[in-house]
Enzyme design. Structure first.
Site, short mmCIF file in Angstrom:
data_model
loop_
_atom_site.label_atom_id
_atom_site.label_comp_id
_atom_site.label_asym_id
_atom_site.label_seq_id
_atom_site.Cartn_x
_atom_site.Cartn_y
_atom_site.Cartn_z
N SER A 125 8.41 9.92 8.55
CA SER A 125 7.15 10.26 7.66
C SER A 125 5.88 10.66 8.51
CB SER A 125 6.57 9.06 6.97
OG SER A 125 5.21 9.20 6.51
N TYR A 149 3.88 -0.49 7.62
CA TYR A 149 4.94 0.75 7.06
C TYR A 149 4.97 1.80 8.19
CZ TYR A 149 6.70 5.04 5.08
OH TYR A 149 7.49 6.02 4.81
N LYS A 153 8.14 2.85 10.88
CA LYS A 153 8.69 4.24 10.95
C LYS A 153 8.70 4.54 12.38
CE LYS A 153 9.91 5.22 6.69
NZ LYS A 153 11.40 5.02 6.73
C1 WQD Z 1 -2.48 12.23 -1.99
C2 WQD Z 1 -4.05 12.45 -2.21
C3 WQD Z 1 -5.38 10.40 -2.29
C4 WQD Z 1 -3.70 9.09 -5.94
C5 WQD Z 1 1.30 8.48 0.88
C6 WQD Z 1 1.62 7.48 2.06
C7 WQD Z 1 2.43 8.24 2.95
C8 WQD Z 1 3.68 8.83 2.28
C9 WQD Z 1 3.37 9.69 1.17
C10 WQD Z 1 5.57 7.29 2.54
C11 WQD Z 1 -4.69 11.70 -1.35
C12 WQD Z 1 -5.55 11.31 -3.52
C13 WQD Z 1 -3.97 9.80 -4.62
C14 WQD Z 1 -4.71 8.86 -6.93
C15 WQD Z 1 -6.26 10.37 -5.90
N1 WQD Z 1 4.81 7.85 1.91
N2 WQD Z 1 -5.13 10.32 -4.75
N3 WQD Z 1 -5.97 9.76 -6.98
O1 WQD Z 1 -1.76 8.99 0.82
O2 WQD Z 1 -1.20 11.44 1.21
O3 WQD Z 1 0.59 9.51 1.37
O4 WQD Z 1 2.71 9.08 0.32
O5 WQD Z 1 6.16 7.85 3.50
O6 WQD Z 1 3.05 7.52 4.00
O7 WQD Z 1 0.37 7.20 2.78
O8 WQD Z 1 -0.37 10.47 -0.92
O9 WQD Z 1 -0.23 10.75 -3.29
O10 WQD Z 1 -1.02 8.41 -2.30
O11 WQD Z 1 -2.40 10.61 -2.03
O12 WQD Z 1 -7.26 11.05 -5.60
O13 WQD Z 1 -4.88 8.05 -7.97
O14 WQD Z 1 -4.29 11.97 -3.50
O15 WQD Z 1 -6.89 10.03 -1.91
O16 WQD Z 1 -6.00 12.54 -0.96
P1 WQD Z 1 -0.73 10.14 0.64
P2 WQD Z 1 -0.97 9.99 -2.17
#
Ligand code: WQD
Length: 335
Positions: A125, A149, A153
């Site tokens: 990741s 997590y 990885k």
């Molecule tokens: C994306 C963007 C949030 C939800 C995560 C894990 C990473 C990987 C992929 C495993 C950000 C914004 C989100 C919401 C929002 N997983 N957001 N409202 O955090 O980039 O990555 O998933 O490998 O390890 O950290 O993905 O989809 O949670 O967020 O505004 O209800 O959407 O702030 O900018 P992220 P995400």
């Protein structure tokens, strides 16, 4: 025909990779404990491929299950998805994450070694890069963990890097996988309120959730909201097929990013999903989420050079496929 063991193959990325592997001519055995996968996924896969699906309901932590599986099937390579993957949960349950993600990998590698199977694709990741201003991120960027997590990885990658001689290892660092299979018969299917952006937006689009909370609009980005490198899950699955083919054909290891190199903001995603579902989706600006970074995008070139991989599907494709999947589920539930 080469036979592949897919651990966690009933999960979101695993099930899409199953379809890509079968389409590429591989014979596939799924091992899954269904702790984070619906029991009907193998049936859905069977309906899509039109052939029986071999599934072992078991845990990578169970050496007996692994030894029996390698005795029953002549496996040529392994794609290892089976792991826990929620960043927030890992902070609450670090030992569970280390036991399953690191212990499970070590158990799998020991069983593989005993069976003489030494080709493995490892699901890693972008989280291994930590919080960095270097954007887009190249694979030689230093690794640093910001959660248990992420630690698991990095530990997994470092364990695999110790395997030399006749081992061939593909380490694939995913950015943000989203979307669903073109059949709309499988897709991301979270059982509770999603942490991730697109499955949350999908539930707003279906009416299951009232509105999206946008976590911060004061980042140093074009519209102030978080920017990520979203990649279609079918592109991601194609990347696994190319990684496996390279390991089997060359015996050489690789570590590559799987991303598009393009950044999209939260509001870009809201706009694209609103277009896909045909209505303006409601959202409200909320405070920033702890641990979030402003921008996270991949340098995608290495995967192209080493594997011939390039993501081809657009943000619109991702949203359309996600909407077709979740809206199709509504129809199925009504039937
Ligand atoms: C994306 C963007 C949030 C939800 C995560 C894990 C990473 C990987 C992929 C495993 C950000 C914004 C989100 C919401 C929002 N997983 N957001 N409202 O955090 O980039 O990555 O998933 O490998 O390890 O950290 O993905 O989809 O949670 O967020 O505004 O209800 O959407 O702030 O900018 P992220 P995400």
């Amino acid at each position: 025909m080469a036979k592949i063991l897919l651990t966690g193959g009933a999960g979101y990325i695993g099930s899409h990779t199953y379809l890509a592997l079968v389409e590429a001519g591989f014979d596939v055995v799924i091992l899954d404990n269904f702790s984070n996968a619906k029991l009907d996924v193998p049936n859905r896969l069977q309906n899509i491929v039109g052939d029986s699906v071999t599934v072992v309901n078991g845990d990578v932590l169970d050496r007996g299950v692994l030894d029996a599986l390698f005795a029953d099937h002549k496996i040529d390579g392994v794609v290892h998805f089976a792991a826990l993957k929620a960043v927030g949960e890992s902070v609450e349950k670090p030992l569970d994450y280390m036991h399953t993600n690191v212990g499970g990998l070590l158990n799998l590698l020991a069983a593989m070694d005993a069976a003489g199977v030494r080709r493995i694709v490892f699901s890693s990741s972008a989280t291994v890069y930590g919080d960095t201003d270097v954007q887009p991120i190249p694979e030689d960027h230093p690794r640093t963990y910001t959660s248990p997590y992420a630690f698991t990885k990095i530990a997994g990658e470092q364990i695999l890097e110790q395997l030399t001689d006749d081992w061939a290892v593909g380490i694939l660092r995913y950015f943000n996988p989203v979307g669903a299979h073109k059949s709309a018969m499988i897709g991301e299917d979270p059982s509770d309120i999603p942490n991730n952006l697109v499955p949350y937006i999908a539930k707003v689009a279906t009416g299951d959730l009232e509105q999206l909370g946008v976590f911060g609009d004061d980042y140093e980005t074009p519209d102030g909201t978080g920017v990520r490198d979203y990649i279609h899950v079918e592109d991601l699955a194609d990347g696994h097929v190319l990684s496996l083919k390279s390991l089997i054909e060359t015996g050489n290891s690789h570590t590559v990013n799987l991303g598009t190199g393009e950044g999209s903001s939260v509001l870009d995603m809201v706009r694209s999903y609103s277009k896909a579902c045909g209505r303006e989706l409601p959202y409200q600006i909320k405070p920033r989420r702890d641990g979030d970074v402003a921008v996270l995008t991949a340098r995608p070139e290495k995967a192209k050079v080493e594997l011939g991989f390039e993501a081809t599907r657009s943000l619109a494709d991702m949203c359309r496929s996600s909407w077709a999947w979740v809206s199709g589920q509504i129809r199925n539930d009504r039937d």
